[in-house]
Design an enzyme around this catalytic site. Structure first.
Site, short mmCIF file in Angstrom:
data_model
loop_
_atom_site.label_atom_id
_atom_site.label_comp_id
_atom_site.label_asym_id
_atom_site.label_seq_id
_atom_site.Cartn_x
_atom_site.Cartn_y
_atom_site.Cartn_z
N GLU A 188 15.01 60.87 -3.55
CA GLU A 188 13.75 61.96 -3.36
C GLU A 188 12.61 62.50 -4.70
O GLU A 188 12.58 63.22 -4.24
CB GLU A 188 14.37 63.23 -2.56
CG GLU A 188 15.53 63.52 -2.23
CD GLU A 188 15.33 62.02 -0.83
OE1 GLU A 188 14.35 61.65 -0.57
OE2 GLU A 188 16.32 61.91 -0.03
N ASP A 353 8.08 54.33 1.02
CA ASP A 353 9.56 53.90 1.74
C ASP A 353 9.89 53.11 2.43
O ASP A 353 8.95 52.53 3.06
CB ASP A 353 9.85 55.41 2.99
CG ASP A 353 10.68 56.36 2.50
OD1 ASP A 353 11.30 56.58 1.51
OD2 ASP A 353 11.03 57.63 2.99
#
Length: 520
Positions: A188, A353
């Site tokens: 993250e 991502d």
């Protein structure tokens, strides 16, 4: 003067092996393999065959690596592809019988897609994606890096658990790639002061943070494509006067930090004007009630499903090619802005991502290929890998931060998840309280190792994220509680010396269900 683009793809799927199939569980992995990873690796191998070097940094999470290597996952993936191919074939028959040639044509496309993907996986890759990635890394086309062993949210873990997440993540990488990883992806992009010391101790040379961690100001704010923004607490970061157009050394440390470029990143995923929301692209959220296949295009992201128009593959591919050129043009514009700031040869770090390409955004892998092909002919933009750059001379202090909405820890630590953190901390304390001197038998040692597996699976950031995001919270809480109750039974049995025949039968079952890092 030219500019450098560092393309960074972060690849992670939680450990879903034997933990549900559909709608939550293994299908997440199979969809990503079919729609993202196989097309991506296939494209990069094709580029290499054509003599086009396409340097990209790929972060592979240990859970993803372990599942790619699983014989069970490989065989079940083939079953999944056959199921999807059959569903598409039956759809095609149905639509032809209904005289709907347009939908029949799309169904035929899906049938061929799943058939060809199965062929590529079995014949082209010999069911081994990791081997192909190793080949690409060996030839210098990609640079693979690692992350925490279960993608835990590191800033909120105790020090021992934090170090274990990093050490085990490195071990998984070494076991599979036969070399030390150079870089580390902070799960993250979650940074706090001091984590660089642990990374340095483990031989890492660089890591990534979000733009506001270096520049300050307003956080960019998206942690993953397709997530809600409701009720987010926004952190305030002091403007530093620094820029992400250059890399930095962490102050007084021999490790490099790269900051995600906000302009380049937002161009791709912005909910308002990012590429995936274009009217021509396939609509991710709408699927057939017959087969689950997707037959519609975005049309207008503000319109309801009843107003969506049919998907047109040729239109979508043409749009992806147009957007690739727009992206390159935006890079050139951004380069000029950076040069006006005095950065002669700016570095633009684009972090995404990996599942954005192909899975969330069906045309995303095509877009990446078009971008690479344009850059390969450009004299103004170069694709670079982090290991190709020298250690910078300029130092920076980095803000505690993440790439989550709001800029800090809220997405993973809030009123919905605080009870989960209390359990994680209690479980960690319980595990570390065990005197290993009492592990006098092989059965106790075996149980202890399984307790460790349950603990690190409990620590995964995915469960916290899903609970906050709310769309898959039931599955997340189920997984969280199952790992915790298994952990508690194991710990109690060890402490109370209750390693009997019933416990051994149960631990056999648990080792089968949660066989992560079976080599521990």
């Amino acid at each position: 003067m030219s500019s450098n683009l560092m393309l960074v793809l972060h690849s992670h799927i939680p450990y879903v092996k034997r933990q549900g199939r559909w709608p939550f569980g293994e299908v997440w992995l199979y969809e990503a393999m079919a729609e993202t990873y196989i097309p991506l690796v296939k494209t990069w191998l094709q580029l290499r065959e054509e003599g086009i070097r396409a340097p990209v940094t790929i972060s592979l999470s240990p859970p993803l690596i372990e599942q790619f290597n699983s014989k069970y996952i490989r065989e079940e993936f083939i079953v999944y592809l056959k199921e999807r191919e059959k569903a598409a074939f039956l759809d095609e028959k149905y639509y032809l019988s209904s005289s709907n040639k347009e939908l029949a044509r799309i169904a035929n496309f899906y049938s061929r897609f799943y058939r060809d993907t199965r062929r590529d996986f079995i014949v082209g890759f010999n069911k081994d994606l990791i081997k192909s990635l190793k080949e690409l890394e060996k030839s210098g086309d990609i640079e693979v890096i690692t992350t925490a062993v279960t993608h835990a949210y590191l800033p909120l873990l105790d020090k021992v658990s934090l170090e274990r997440q990093i050490v085990l993540g490195k071990k998984v990488f070494y076991k599979n790639f036969g070399q030390e990883p150079k870089g580390f992806w902070l799960p993250e992009c979650a940074y706090f002061k001091g984590i660089e010391d642990i990374l340095i101790d483990n031989g890492f040379r660089y890591f990534y943070v979000d733009s506001h961690a270096i520049e300050g100001g307003n956080p960019l704010g998206v942690y993953s494509y397709g997530c809600s923004e409701t009720g987010i607490e926004i952190e305030t970061f002091k403007n530093t006067g620094l820029t992400t157009y250059i890399p930095y050394k962490i102050k007084d440390k021999d490790i490099v930090v790269y900051g995600r470029n906000s302009i380049v990143s937002e161009q791709v995923w912005s909910a308002e004007y990012g590429y995936p929301g274009d009217k021509s692209y396939r609509e991710f959220h709408m699927h057939s009630s017959r087969s689950g296949l997707k037959y519609w295009r975005v049309t207008d992201r503000l319109k309801g499903f009843d107003q969506k128009e049919y998907y047109n593959l040729d239109m979508a591919k043409a749009t992806a090619k147009k957007h690739a050129q727009q992206f390159i043009d935006s890079l050139l514009t951004t380069t000029k802005k950076a040069q006006k700031l005095g950065v002669i040869s700016p570095l633009m770090v684009a972090c995404y991502d990996t599942e954005l390409f192909g899975h969330w955004w069906w045309e995303g892998v095509d877009w990446l290929e078009y971008v690479v092909r344009i850059i390969s002919k450009s004299k103004e933009i170069n694709l670079v890998l982090p290991s190709e750059l020298n250690m910078p001379n300029i130092e920076a202090q980095v803000f505690e931060s993440s790439w989550g909405m709001g800029g800090k820890h809220y997405i993973w630590n809030n009123q919905e998840t605080i009870w989960m953190w209390e359990i994680i901390k209690q479980a960690s304390k319980e595990f570390h309280s065990i005197d290993r001197a009492i592990l006098t038998t092989k059965d106790k040692q075996r149980a202890y190792k399984q307790a460790l597996r349950e603990l690190i699976l409990l620590e995964s950031s995915d469960w916290l994220f899903m609970v906050t995001n709310n769309t898959t919270s039931d599955y997340a809480m189920k997984r969280f509680f199952e790992h915790y109750t298994k952990f508690l039974r194991i710990m109690n049995s060890i402490k109370n010396n209750e390693i009997d025949i019933n416990f051994i039968a149960w631990i056999n079952k648990i080792e089968y269900e949660d066989d992560y890092l079976i080599w521990l």
